[in-house]
Scaffold this motif. Structure first.
Motif, PDB file in Angstrom:
ATOM      1  N   ASP A  72      45.387 -17.585  15.109  1.00  0.00           N
ATOM      2  CA  ASP A  72      45.475 -16.733  16.301  1.00  0.00           C
ATOM      3  C   ASP A  72      46.378 -15.529  16.034  1.00  0.00           C
ATOM      4  O   ASP A  72      46.059 -14.402  16.427  1.00  0.00           O
ATOM      5  CB  ASP A  72      45.995 -17.529  17.498  1.00  0.00           C
ATOM      6  CG  ASP A  72      44.970 -18.517  18.049  1.00  0.00           C
ATOM      7  OD1 ASP A  72      43.765 -18.399  17.711  1.00  0.00           O
ATOM      8  OD2 ASP A  72      45.388 -19.413  18.824  1.00  0.00           O
ATOM      9  N   GLN A  73      47.505 -15.760  15.351  1.00  0.00           N
ATOM     10  CA  GLN A  73      48.417 -14.659  15.025  1.00  0.00           C
ATOM     11  C   GLN A  73      47.738 -13.662  14.082  1.00  0.00           C
ATOM     12  O   GLN A  73      47.847 -12.451  14.260  1.00  0.00           O
ATOM     13  CB  GLN A  73      49.699 -15.198  14.392  1.00  0.00           C
ATOM     14  CG  GLN A  73      50.547 -15.991  15.345  1.00  0.00           C
ATOM     15  CD  GLN A  73      51.644 -16.791  14.651  1.00  0.00           C
ATOM     16  OE1 GLN A  73      51.666 -16.937  13.432  1.00  0.00           O
ATOM     17  NE2 GLN A  73      52.560 -17.347  15.437  1.00  0.00           N
ATOM     18  N   TRP A  74      47.031 -14.182  13.062  1.00  0.00           N
ATOM     19  CA  TRP A  74      46.343 -13.301  12.110  1.00  0.00           C
ATOM     20  C   TRP A  74      45.244 -12.520  12.824  1.00  0.00           C
ATOM     21  O   TRP A  74      45.053 -11.334  12.560  1.00  0.00           O
ATOM     22  CB  TRP A  74      45.779 -14.132  10.961  1.00  0.00           C
ATOM     23  CG  TRP A  74      45.287 -13.309   9.795  1.00  0.00           C
ATOM     24  CD1 TRP A  74      45.789 -12.127   9.342  1.00  0.00           C
ATOM     25  CD2 TRP A  74      44.200 -13.624   8.929  1.00  0.00           C
ATOM     26  NE1 TRP A  74      45.095 -11.691   8.238  1.00  0.00           N
ATOM     27  CE2 TRP A  74      44.111 -12.600   7.959  1.00  0.00           C
ATOM     28  CE3 TRP A  74      43.310 -14.691   8.866  1.00  0.00           C
ATOM     29  CZ2 TRP A  74      43.142 -12.599   6.962  1.00  0.00           C
ATOM     30  CZ3 TRP A  74      42.357 -14.693   7.864  1.00  0.00           C
ATOM     31  CH2 TRP A  74      42.274 -13.659   6.925  1.00  0.00           C
ATOM     32  N   ASN A  75      44.549 -13.153  13.738  1.00  0.00           N
ATOM     33  CA  ASN A  75      43.491 -12.466  14.474  1.00  0.00           C
ATOM     34  C   ASN A  75      44.048 -11.352  15.350  1.00  0.00           C
ATOM     35  O   ASN A  75      43.403 -10.306  15.510  1.00  0.00           O
ATOM     36  CB  ASN A  75      42.660 -13.454  15.301  1.00  0.00           C
ATOM     37  CG  ASN A  75      41.587 -14.125  14.463  1.00  0.00           C
ATOM     38  OD1 ASN A  75      41.080 -13.547  13.500  1.00  0.00           O
ATOM     39  ND2 ASN A  75      41.238 -15.341  14.830  1.00  0.00           N
ATOM     40  N   ARG A  76      45.241 -11.521  15.907  1.00  0.00           N
ATOM     41  CA  ARG A  76      45.861 -10.424  16.662  1.00  0.00           C
ATOM     42  C   ARG A  76      46.100  -9.227  15.740  1.00  0.00           C
ATOM     43  O   ARG A  76      45.831  -8.078  16.113  1.00  0.00           O
ATOM     44  CB  ARG A  76      47.170 -10.890  17.301  1.00  0.00           C
ATOM     45  CG  ARG A  76      46.968 -11.660  18.585  1.00  0.00           C
ATOM     46  CD  ARG A  76      48.265 -11.839  19.371  1.00  0.00           C
ATOM     47  NE  ARG A  76      49.228 -12.703  18.713  1.00  0.00           N
ATOM     48  CZ  ARG A  76      49.194 -14.034  18.750  1.00  0.00           C
ATOM     49  NH1 ARG A  76      48.244 -14.649  19.407  1.00  0.00           N
ATOM     50  NH2 ARG A  76      50.122 -14.736  18.134  1.00  0.00           N
ATOM     51  N   ARG A  81      43.976  -3.779  13.768  1.00  0.00           N
ATOM     52  CA  ARG A  81      43.442  -2.937  12.688  1.00  0.00           C
ATOM     53  C   ARG A  81      41.950  -2.659  12.850  1.00  0.00           C
ATOM     54  O   ARG A  81      41.335  -2.042  11.981  1.00  0.00           O
ATOM     55  CB  ARG A  81      43.691  -3.611  11.329  1.00  0.00           C
ATOM     56  CG  ARG A  81      45.153  -3.715  10.946  1.00  0.00           C
ATOM     57  CD  ARG A  81      45.347  -4.150   9.508  1.00  0.00           C
ATOM     58  NE  ARG A  81      44.678  -5.397   9.168  1.00  0.00           N
ATOM     59  CZ  ARG A  81      45.258  -6.591   9.091  1.00  0.00           C
ATOM     60  NH1 ARG A  81      46.547  -6.707   9.326  1.00  0.00           N
ATOM     61  NH2 ARG A  81      44.572  -7.664   8.766  1.00  0.00           N
ATOM     62  N   GLY A  82      41.359  -3.155  13.936  1.00  0.00           N
ATOM     63  CA  GLY A  82      39.941  -2.939  14.171  1.00  0.00           C
ATOM     64  C   GLY A  82      39.037  -3.843  13.339  1.00  0.00           C
ATOM     65  O   GLY A  82      37.857  -3.544  13.157  1.00  0.00           O
ATOM     66  N   GLU A  83      39.576  -4.952  12.838  1.00  0.00           N
ATOM     67  CA  GLU A  83      38.807  -5.891  12.027  1.00  0.00           C
ATOM     68  C   GLU A  83      38.327  -7.053  12.889  1.00  0.00           C
ATOM     69  O   GLU A  83      38.986  -7.412  13.872  1.00  0.00           O
ATOM     70  CB  GLU A  83      39.663  -6.417  10.870  1.00  0.00           C
ATOM     71  CG  GLU A  83      40.122  -5.339   9.919  1.00  0.00           C
ATOM     72  CD  GLU A  83      41.158  -5.828   8.917  1.00  0.00           C
ATOM     73  OE1 GLU A  83      41.347  -5.137   7.900  1.00  0.00           O
ATOM     74  OE2 GLU A  83      41.785  -6.873   9.144  1.00  0.00           O
ATOM     75  N   PRO A  84      37.206  -7.647  12.529  1.00  0.00           N
ATOM     76  CA  PRO A  84      36.692  -8.765  13.330  1.00  0.00           C
ATOM     77  C   PRO A  84      37.564 -10.012  13.194  1.00  0.00           C
ATOM     78  O   PRO A  84      38.239 -10.208  12.189  1.00  0.00           O
ATOM     79  CB  PRO A  84      35.299  -9.016  12.747  1.00  0.00           C
ATOM     80  CG  PRO A  84      35.326  -8.422  11.383  1.00  0.00           C
ATOM     81  CD  PRO A  84      36.328  -7.298  11.417  1.00  0.00           C
ATOM     82  N   GLU A  85      37.525 -10.828  14.237  1.00  0.00           N
ATOM     83  CA  GLU A  85      38.284 -12.074  14.240  1.00  0.00           C
ATOM     84  C   GLU A  85      37.629 -13.105  13.325  1.00  0.00           C
ATOM     85  O   GLU A  85      36.436 -13.066  13.082  1.00  0.00           O
ATOM     86  CB  GLU A  85      38.353 -12.650  15.652  1.00  0.00           C
ATOM     87  CG  GLU A  85      39.213 -11.851  16.586  1.00  0.00           C
ATOM     88  CD  GLU A  85      39.400 -12.534  17.933  1.00  0.00           C
ATOM     89  OE1 GLU A  85      39.193 -13.767  18.025  1.00  0.00           O
ATOM     90  OE2 GLU A  85      39.751 -11.830  18.874  1.00  0.00           O
ATOM     91  N   ILE A  86      38.450 -14.039  12.857  1.00  0.00           N
ATOM     92  CA  ILE A  86      37.991 -15.168  12.049  1.00  0.00           C
ATOM     93  C   ILE A  86      38.002 -16.399  12.955  1.00  0.00           C
ATOM     94  O   ILE A  86      39.006 -16.673  13.613  1.00  0.00           O
ATOM     95  CB  ILE A  86      38.945 -15.406  10.845  1.00  0.00           C
ATOM     96  CG1 ILE A  86      39.112 -14.142  10.007  1.00  0.00           C
ATOM     97  CG2 ILE A  86      38.483 -16.594  10.018  1.00  0.00           C
ATOM     98  CD1 ILE A  86      37.859 -13.636   9.376  1.00  0.00           C
ATOM     99  N   GLN A  87      36.906 -17.115  12.987  1.00  0.00           N
ATOM    100  CA  GLN A  87      36.800 -18.341  13.778  1.00  0.00           C
ATOM    101  C   GLN A  87      36.766 -19.540  12.842  1.00  0.00           C
ATOM    102  O   GLN A  87      36.190 -19.457  11.759  1.00  0.00           O
ATOM    103  CB  GLN A  87      35.529 -18.319  14.630  1.00  0.00           C
ATOM    104  CG  GLN A  87      35.413 -17.127  15.556  1.00  0.00           C
ATOM    105  CD  GLN A  87      36.512 -17.083  16.603  1.00  0.00           C
ATOM    106  OE1 GLN A  87      36.879 -18.121  17.164  1.00  0.00           O
ATOM    107  NE2 GLN A  87      37.044 -15.910  16.863  1.00  0.00           N
TER     108      GLN A  87
END
Length: 177
Positions: A72-76, A81-87
């Motif tokens: 969750d922290q990395w996804n924030r 940076r405009g990068e897609p989230e990792i699930q």
């Protein structure tokens, strides 16, 4: 991951995998786990190998929850940076397994058995159950027997009578949405 990687050049895919794997393996080691292997965009970790401990099940669930927090922290950061989230989806099970070298000409350390297979099936169930973590009732019961009051079960939902591919009997699982 496949959809995300399809739009990236190979070096960016490797960079993404290193970022993900590095964060996840740190949690495994921090919770006294063993990194068994990388599985493409995933990984397999064990707790209580090579020697069983007194809180292996508790460590496994604490690790899974902290993996979600770390992600969750990395996804924030990625969103900024405009990068897609990792699930991710995490499957957890408790039981006996066999560990050792397998192979004929090229030996590889492996952990195998029904316990490992069930954990993999639970990970597969994260998608249809829309859960970040799916854990077996066996793991939950083992954590309770370890007598460590951790609050690790908060927010989990009971899902009775779940069919697991390869098992004859349905089982109860617990999901973290």
């Amino acid at each position: 991951f496949t959809r995300l990687a399809a739009g990236l050049d190979a070096l960016k895919v490797i960079e993404l995998l290193r970022g993900f794997h590095g964060r996840m393996e740190r949690e495994v080691f921090r919770h006294h786990g063993t990194l068994d292997k990388y599985l493409g965009d995933g990984l397999m970790a064990t707790f209580g190998t090579p020697m069983a401990g007194t809180q292996d099940a508790t460590n496994a669930l604490a690790c899974a929850r902290d993996m979600i927090t770390t992600l969750d922290q990395w996804n924030r950061e990625r969103r900024r940076r405009g990068e897609p989230e990792i699930q991710v989806g995490i499957g957890l099970h408790f039981g006996e397994a066999v560990m050792g070298d397998i192979g004929a000409n090229r030996l590889e350390y492996a952990v195998i058995g029904t316990t490992v297979n069930v954990a993999a099936r639970l990970e597969e169930m994260t998608r249809p159950l829309q859960a970040k973590i799916v854990m077996s009732d066996q793991l939950r019961l083992q954590i309770k027997s370890e007598n460590i009051d951790t609050g690790l079960f908060e927010d989990f939902d009971r899902q009775p009578d779940q069919e697991i591919r390869g098992l004859d009997q349905r089982i109860t699982v617990w999901t973290l949405p």
